[in-house]
Design an enzyme around this catalytic site. Structure first.
Site, PDB file in Angstrom:
ATOM      1  N   THR A 130       8.765  -9.318  -0.071  1.00 47.85           N
ATOM      2  CA  THR A 130       9.460  -9.963  -0.900  1.00 47.85           C
ATOM      3  C   THR A 130      10.858  -9.971   0.027  1.00 47.85           C
ATOM      4  O   THR A 130      11.385 -10.386   1.741  1.00 47.85           O
ATOM      5  CB  THR A 130      10.523  -9.475  -1.910  1.00 47.85           C
ATOM      6  OG1 THR A 130      11.478 -10.192  -2.104  1.00 47.85           O
ATOM      7  CG2 THR A 130      10.995  -7.983  -1.144  1.00 47.85           C
ATOM      8  N   ASP A 131      11.028 -11.675  -0.150  1.00 46.36           N
ATOM      9  CA  ASP A 131      12.374 -12.396   0.506  1.00 46.36           C
ATOM     10  C   ASP A 131      12.999 -11.869  -0.050  1.00 46.36           C
ATOM     11  O   ASP A 131      14.751 -12.192   0.565  1.00 46.36           O
ATOM     12  CB  ASP A 131      12.435 -13.865  -0.416  1.00 46.36           C
ATOM     13  CG  ASP A 131      12.513 -14.379  -2.206  1.00 46.36           C
ATOM     14  OD1 ASP A 131      12.350 -13.224  -2.910  1.00 46.36           O
ATOM     15  OD2 ASP A 131      12.760 -14.916  -2.366  1.00 46.36           O
ATOM     16  N   GLU A 132      13.363 -10.456  -0.695  1.00 45.39           N
ATOM     17  CA  GLU A 132      14.259 -10.013  -1.675  1.00 45.39           C
ATOM     18  C   GLU A 132      15.235  -9.232   0.149  1.00 45.39           C
ATOM     19  O   GLU A 132      16.972  -8.853  -0.055  1.00 45.39           O
ATOM     20  CB  GLU A 132      14.315  -8.746  -2.259  1.00 45.39           C
ATOM     21  CG  GLU A 132      13.714 -10.070  -3.656  1.00 45.39           C
ATOM     22  CD  GLU A 132      13.892  -9.181  -5.295  1.00 45.39           C
ATOM     23  OE1 GLU A 132      15.025  -7.853  -5.093  1.00 45.39           O
ATOM     24  OE2 GLU A 132      13.109  -9.352  -6.335  1.00 45.39           O
ATOM     25  N   TYR A 155      14.738  -1.504  -4.260  1.00 54.52           N
ATOM     26  CA  TYR A 155      13.751  -1.996  -4.172  1.00 54.52           C
ATOM     27  C   TYR A 155      13.524  -2.535  -2.677  1.00 54.52           C
ATOM     28  O   TYR A 155      13.102  -2.539  -1.393  1.00 54.52           O
ATOM     29  CB  TYR A 155      13.646  -2.932  -4.857  1.00 54.52           C
ATOM     30  CG  TYR A 155      12.420  -3.755  -4.777  1.00 54.52           C
ATOM     31  CD1 TYR A 155      10.870  -3.555  -4.350  1.00 54.52           C
ATOM     32  CD2 TYR A 155      12.352  -4.985  -4.549  1.00 54.52           C
ATOM     33  CE1 TYR A 155       9.991  -4.064  -4.410  1.00 54.52           C
ATOM     34  CE2 TYR A 155      11.525  -5.603  -4.518  1.00 54.52           C
ATOM     35  CZ  TYR A 155      10.661  -5.720  -4.259  1.00 54.52           C
ATOM     36  OH  TYR A 155       9.733  -6.174  -4.345  1.00 54.52           O
ATOM     37  N   LYS A 159      11.420  -2.268   1.466  1.00 53.09           N
ATOM     38  CA  LYS A 159      10.799  -2.916   1.658  1.00 53.09           C
ATOM     39  C   LYS A 159      10.961  -3.800   2.977  1.00 53.09           C
ATOM     40  O   LYS A 159      10.061  -3.890   3.921  1.00 53.09           O
ATOM     41  CB  LYS A 159      10.591  -4.175   0.742  1.00 53.09           C
ATOM     42  CG  LYS A 159      10.476  -3.965  -0.788  1.00 53.09           C
ATOM     43  CD  LYS A 159       8.616  -3.983  -0.695  1.00 53.09           C
ATOM     44  CE  LYS A 159       7.805  -4.746  -0.416  1.00 53.09           C
ATOM     45  NZ  LYS A 159       5.873  -4.630  -0.369  1.00 53.09           N
TER      46      LYS A 159
HETATM   47  P1  NAD Z   1       3.198  -4.301  -8.984  1.00 56.88           P
HETATM   48  O1  NAD Z   1       3.957  -2.743  -9.434  1.00 56.88           O
HETATM   49  O2  NAD Z   1       2.998  -4.910 -10.314  1.00 56.88           O
HETATM   50  O3  NAD Z   1       2.137  -4.106  -8.365  1.00 56.88           O
HETATM   51  C1  NAD Z   1       1.937  -2.199  -7.631  1.00 56.88           C
HETATM   52  C2  NAD Z   1       0.597  -2.148  -7.302  1.00 56.88           C
HETATM   53  O4  NAD Z   1       0.805  -0.930  -6.305  1.00 56.88           O
HETATM   54  C3  NAD Z   1      -0.044  -0.613  -8.590  1.00 56.88           C
HETATM   55  O5  NAD Z   1      -1.276  -0.651  -9.270  1.00 56.88           O
HETATM   56  C4  NAD Z   1       0.537  -0.021  -8.899  1.00 56.88           C
HETATM   57  O6  NAD Z   1      -0.807   1.279  -8.893  1.00 56.88           O
HETATM   58  C5  NAD Z   1      -0.200   0.343  -7.140  1.00 56.88           C
HETATM   59  N1  NAD Z   1       0.533   1.729  -6.256  1.00 56.88           N
HETATM   60  C6  NAD Z   1       2.061   1.911  -6.182  1.00 56.88           C
HETATM   61  N2  NAD Z   1       2.435   2.653  -5.496  1.00 56.88           N
HETATM   62  C7  NAD Z   1       0.898   3.361  -5.121  1.00 56.88           C
HETATM   63  C8  NAD Z   1       0.928   4.267  -4.252  1.00 56.88           C
HETATM   64  N3  NAD Z   1       1.506   4.980  -3.561  1.00 56.88           N
HETATM   65  N4  NAD Z   1      -1.117   4.113  -4.032  1.00 56.88           N
HETATM   66  C9  NAD Z   1      -1.497   3.207  -3.930  1.00 56.88           C
HETATM   67  N5  NAD Z   1      -1.143   2.180  -5.178  1.00 56.88           N
HETATM   68  C10 NAD Z   1      -0.212   2.359  -5.393  1.00 56.88           C
HETATM   69  O7  NAD Z   1       3.505  -5.187  -8.165  1.00 56.88           O
HETATM   70  P2  NAD Z   1       3.281  -6.913  -7.568  1.00 56.88           P
HETATM   71  O8  NAD Z   1       4.447  -7.377  -8.710  1.00 56.88           O
HETATM   72  O9  NAD Z   1       2.388  -7.346  -7.761  1.00 56.88           O
HETATM   73  O10 NAD Z   1       3.952  -6.776  -6.084  1.00 56.88           O
HETATM   74  C11 NAD Z   1       2.880  -6.752  -5.322  1.00 56.88           C
HETATM   75  C12 NAD Z   1       3.367  -6.121  -3.881  1.00 56.88           C
HETATM   76  O11 NAD Z   1       4.254  -7.781  -3.875  1.00 56.88           O
HETATM   77  C13 NAD Z   1       4.165  -5.569  -3.722  1.00 56.88           C
HETATM   78  O12 NAD Z   1       4.324  -4.801  -2.457  1.00 56.88           O
HETATM   79  C14 NAD Z   1       5.913  -6.328  -3.483  1.00 56.88           C
HETATM   80  O13 NAD Z   1       6.410  -6.135  -3.227  1.00 56.88           O
HETATM   81  C15 NAD Z   1       5.515  -8.231  -3.645  1.00 56.88           C
HETATM   82  N6  NAD Z   1       6.183  -8.913  -4.043  1.00 56.88           N
HETATM   83  C16 NAD Z   1       5.907  -8.952  -5.567  1.00 56.88           C
HETATM   84  C17 NAD Z   1       7.077 -10.396  -5.629  1.00 56.88           C
HETATM   85  C18 NAD Z   1       6.574 -10.169  -7.307  1.00 56.88           C
HETATM   86  O14 NAD Z   1       7.206 -11.704  -7.409  1.00 56.88           O
HETATM   87  N7  NAD Z   1       6.208  -9.150  -7.808  1.00 56.88           N
HETATM   88  C19 NAD Z   1       7.252 -11.488  -4.725  1.00 56.88           C
HETATM   89  C20 NAD Z   1       7.472 -11.292  -3.277  1.00 56.88           C
HETATM   90  C21 NAD Z   1       6.534  -9.979  -2.498  1.00 56.88           C
END
Ligand code: NAD
Length: 346
Positions: A130-132, A155, A159
């Site tokens: 993430t950009d955070e 968080y 990350k």
């Molecule tokens: P989300 O919370 O919707 O999904 C996370 C998934 O990971 C879920 O399906 C969950 O069951 C699974 N999970 C959690 N803990 C686990 C574990 N210990 N073992 C196996 N699976 C596990 O998240 P998201 O919004 O889809 O984000 C996905 C990735 O992208 C993350 O790494 C997040 O940091 C990154 N990200 C998210 C955003 C955003 O805006 N949502 C932006 C940039 C980066």
């Protein structure tokens, strides 16, 4: 290519899985199905012969090891994470476990597996971040791939830690790695604890729409399908030992974004009064970063990726999707945190 995708039942992961299958890649979706994981997100591809689902936890080293040796992937896309900032304020422990320890497990087993296949140059470990991790911007400037890491909440700190581990496994052990740092995503299948689905959900139930602080915080929004396309572009054309920033060039204040969503709802689901009347300012998030904005020049110039939809278009698609998929929301209603204000324990 055979892709091991962690967190493939989540919001972004499921978009990547659907897109990868449509591109003809074999996918192993490894997901613990926490409160945020939902197999309904994958109904459209669940019967594909290219799709495999394994329920498992990245914190369980033996389980991770068996997946590598059973499926022999040549790409890892690591998305599994605890992803909600507010939850990280109420309970940072799960973030340390999954985002840091889980990533460490995955790296160690990836390294072991990669050694066992003779350090295949086609192997790659792609960490989705993430950009955070870069902290908060002032009124000017953008995050670049060279921005300093300055995470401000549990968080983003977890990350950032995982980014550093991935980088170190590349530098120290030679593991072929790539890291992408993306701005805020929105779109279908996002769990209704994040801003945009909370606005839609609450508006449709005629409940108040919570906006943190004065709503002046700025985020750079990217439609989830565009993020998934960027990740597959990096998978196909990106260089190893490199990071790529991904963003939509869609900077907007939270309050303006909420009003845009309400405006879409006024057209798609007209009510006898404007939905923005439901907006209510609530206590701010502790450590709330003021502004994020991404400079995505590298991925655009080197790999030819750019977003396919504007914020207006993406929001319209998103609002329509939530209005037409009430069943998906209803199935989640009993889950902890849906539509609630959390993250105030600090
Ligand atoms: P989300 O919370 O919707 O999904 C996370 C998934 O990971 C879920 O399906 C969950 O069951 C699974 N999970 C959690 N803990 C686990 C574990 N210990 N073992 C196996 N699976 C596990 O998240 P998201 O919004 O889809 O984000 C996905 C990735 O992208 C993350 O790494 C997040 O940091 C990154 N990200 C998210 C955003 C955003 O805006 N949502 C932006 C940039 C980066």
């Amino acid at each position: 290519m055979r892709l091991l995708i962690t967190g493939g039942a989540g919001f972004i992961g499921s978009s990547v899985v659907r897109k990868a299958i449509s591109r003809g890649y074999e996918v192993i979706n490894f997901d613990a199905l926490t409160y945020a994981g939902c197999l309904d997100n994958l109904k459209s591809i669940e019967n594909s012969s290219f799709y495999n689902f394994v329920k498992g936890d990245i914190c369980d080293r033996a389980e991770v090891r068996s997946i590598f040796h059973k499926y022999q992937p040549n790409r890892v896309l690591h998305l599994a994470a605890e992803s909600h900032v507010d939850r990280s304020i109420d309970g940072p422990g799960a973030f340390v476990q999954t985002n840091i320890v889980g990533t460490y497990n995955l790296l160690e087993e990836a390294r072991d597996y990669w050694f066992s296949i003779g350090k295949d140059t086609n192997f790659r470990f792609h960490h989705i971040s993430t950009d955070e991790v870069f902290g908060s911007l002032g009124v000017d400037g953008f995050f670049t791939e060279n921005s300093k890491y300055e995470p401000n909440n549990p968080y983003s700190a977890s990350k950032a830690s995982s980014d550093h581990l991935v980088r170190a496994w590349g530098e120290t052990f030679g593991l072929p790695i790539v890291i992408t740092n993306c701005s805020n995503n929105y779109g279908p299948f996002q769990f209704p604890e994040k801003l945009i689905p909370v606005v839609i959900l609450n508006a449709l139930s005629r409940k108040s729409i919570p906006v943190y602080g004065t709503g002046e915080n700025i985020r750079d929004w990217l439609y989830v399908e565009d993020h998934a396309e960027a990740l597959l572009t990096v998978l196909e054309k990106g260089r190893t030992s490199r990071t790529y920033n991904i963003g939509g060039l869609n900077e907007v204040k939270n309050i303006d974004l909420v009003k845009m969503v309400c405006g879409k709802l006024d057209v798609i689901c007209p009510d006898n009064r404007p939905y923005e009347d439901l907006i209510e300012f609530v206590g701010d998030r502790p450590g709330h970063d003021k502004r994020y904005a991404i400079d995505a020049t590298r991925i655009r110039e080197e790999l030819g990726w750019s977003p396919s939809v504007t914020l207006e278009e993406g929001l319209e698609l998103t609002v329509k999707w939530y209005v037409e998929n009430q069943g998906w929301l209803d199935a989640l209603h009993s889950r902890n945190g849906v539509g609630q204000r959390i993250g105030l324990n600090a």
